[in-house]
Motif scaffolding. Structure first.
Motif, PDB file in Angstrom:
ATOM      1  N   ASN A 235       0.967  -1.251  -0.215  1.00 34.43           N
ATOM      2  CA  ASN A 235      -0.141  -0.021  -0.158  1.00 34.43           C
ATOM      3  C   ASN A 235       0.722   1.326  -0.116  1.00 34.43           C
ATOM      4  O   ASN A 235       0.754   2.127  -0.954  1.00 34.43           O
ATOM      5  CB  ASN A 235      -0.817   0.071   1.279  1.00 34.43           C
ATOM      6  N   GLN A 329      -5.002   2.156  11.811  1.00 36.99           N
ATOM      7  CA  GLN A 329      -6.189   1.903  12.152  1.00 36.99           C
ATOM      8  C   GLN A 329      -6.301   0.425  12.752  1.00 36.99           C
ATOM      9  O   GLN A 329      -5.716  -0.194  12.530  1.00 36.99           O
ATOM     10  CB  GLN A 329      -7.056   1.603  10.692  1.00 36.99           C
ATOM     11  N   HIS A 339      -2.390   3.445   7.482  1.00 37.37           N
ATOM     12  CA  HIS A 339      -2.718   4.081   6.223  1.00 37.37           C
ATOM     13  C   HIS A 339      -1.881   5.670   6.156  1.00 37.37           C
ATOM     14  O   HIS A 339      -1.422   6.066   7.097  1.00 37.37           O
ATOM     15  CB  HIS A 339      -4.188   4.923   6.567  1.00 37.37           C
ATOM     16  N   SER A 353      -4.176   6.470   1.314  1.00 35.26           N
ATOM     17  CA  SER A 353      -5.183   5.825   1.543  1.00 35.26           C
ATOM     18  C   SER A 353      -6.114   6.133   3.000  1.00 35.26           C
ATOM     19  O   SER A 353      -5.382   6.441   3.827  1.00 35.26           O
ATOM     20  CB  SER A 353      -4.917   4.223   1.817  1.00 35.26           C
ATOM     21  N   PRO A 355      -9.204   4.807   5.778  1.00 35.90           N
ATOM     22  CA  PRO A 355      -9.727   3.916   6.128  1.00 35.90           C
ATOM     23  C   PRO A 355     -11.205   3.959   5.796  1.00 35.90           C
ATOM     24  O   PRO A 355     -11.868   5.191   5.999  1.00 35.90           O
ATOM     25  CB  PRO A 355      -9.704   3.782   7.686  1.00 35.90           C
TER      26      PRO A 355
END
Ligand SMILES: [Zn+2]
Ligand SMILES: [Zn+2]
Length: 383
Positions: A235, A329, A339, A353, A355
């Motif tokens: 990610n 998160q 994130h 990104s 959540p």
């Protein structure tokens, strides 16, 4: 390539008044004297290291002294303060700067010690913190509707951190050769087969080959293994890649004064680990360049043989500036997921990104589906 030939460890002074209170002015990307406000910039790395010599003249492997193999795992170095003579310890794991406890001067390490902590060059921050905060706010604002309520509640973009991330900047002089089969459509027509119509094509088939020199300028590859590892941080990796490119041509010769107030990640991979990746990317560039000569083969070309012979390459290590807003998160199963929202501190390009509130997302897609079904029914009825 010795890039720290006349670099000085220890105390840096303002060239105009001799004061030692030096920091980065984020609005201009220049160093600024805290006393007389004089601003200046470290010498441009392209000029200092001769990185503008034509790529076609590159032969063999050229390495900046900040890109050489990491030998020492030692991260703590001791300096003698040149103002008062005290011994000061710098932990290069976290910074290459430290204050002298006695006279409060800032001491910097500018020589490329073989532990990956000091790169050849860096791009100074030029997007100020408040501008980055605004970018992050805007990015999250657009995704507000689906964002997790807890994330929204805890969202505090002021907590953004300025981070210098380690990269390798690579010039490649290569020779590409590829051969395969290409198809050109002469005509197409429909024939009747039983009750059906089928489309037929008449095509010419060619043996296609291309051979050319490829000069890749400033290919930029991450050199922190944590970010390269797709499994751990796929990610994050994608986020950082999507805020590229950086204007690496404006990089300055490494000067630790640019680091105050920021954190940095140390390079922990060597050229030989990154070489296969660089080779693949140079190959992709060659294939992409060949495409512009293949318009005639409108049904495509299939390469059966591809070769990229690297004649010469030049590697220099660099710190590139990123503003990072991170958010852990906590999941109901006790695990946590990191994130990020990242801002390119040169261009302002932002990606991240957030959540997701899964319940809301499912509810909305269910509604969309119902609307789709209703519309489908109406169309059926009308039809
Ligand atoms: Zn000054
Ligand atoms: Zn001192």
């Amino acid at each position: 390539m010795q890039t720290d030939a006349d670099a000085i460890d220890g105390l840096t002074k303002c060239p105009r008044c001799g004061a030692t209170e030096i920091s980065l002015n984020q609005a201009t990307g220049n160093l600024r004297c805290g006393f007389c406000r004089h601003e200046w910039q470290a010498v441009n790395a392209v000029e200092a290291f001769g990185l503008d010599t034509p790529i076609e003249q590159l032969r063999g492997l050229v390495l900046g002294s900040g890109a050489t193999t990491i030998e020492s795992t030692e991260t703590v170095r001791t300096f003698k303060c040149s103002a008062c003579g005290a011994e000061v310890v710098v932990d290069t794991e976290h910074s290459t700067q430290a204050r002298c406890h006695w006279c409060r001067n800032t001491l910097s390490m500018n020589q490329q010690i073989p532990n990956g902590a000091v790169p050849d060059m860096l791009l100074p921050f030029r997007v100020p913190k408040d501008a980055a905060v605004a970018k992050i706010r805007e990015f999250v604002g657009k995704r507000q509707f689906f964002a997790h309520p807890r994330f929204k509640k805890e969202f505090a973009p002021e907590n953004v951190m300025g981070v210098y991330l380690p990269y390798m900047v690579i010039d490649v002089n290569a020779h590409a050769a590829m051969s395969g089969v290409g198809e050109h459509e002469l005509r197409r027509y429909t024939v009747k087969v039983g009750d059906n119509h089928e489309t037929r094509y008449d095509v010419e088939i060619y043996q296609v080959s291309r051979e050319f020199d490829v000069h890749v300028n400033d290919l930029t590859v991450e050199s922190s293994s944590g970010r390269l590892d797709q499994r751990v941080s796929a990610n994050t990796n994608n986020i950082i890649n999507s805020i590229m490119p950086f204007d690496t041509a404006n990089a300055v010769r490494y000067d630790a004064n640019y680091l105050s107030g920021f954190t940095m990640e140390r390079r922990d991979t060597n050229v030989e680990h990154l070489m296969p990746l660089a080779q693949v990317q140079a190959g992709d560039i060659a294939r992409y360049q060949a495409n512009s000569t293949l318009a005639y083969y409108d049904r495509g070309v299939r390469w059966d043989n591809e070769r990229l012979d690297v004649v010469g390459q030049r590697w220099v290590s660099a710190y590139l500036p990123v503003w990072l807003y991170s958010y852990y998160q906590r999941k109901s199963d006790g695990s946590s997921f990191l994130h990020y929202v990242a801002v390119n501190a040169r261009t302002g390009e932002t990606m991240g990104s957030v959540p997701i509130n899964k319940g809301k997302l499912l509810a909305v897609s269910a509604v969309v589906q119902v609307i789709g079904m209703v519309l489908g029914t109406i169309i059926l009825v009308v039809g």
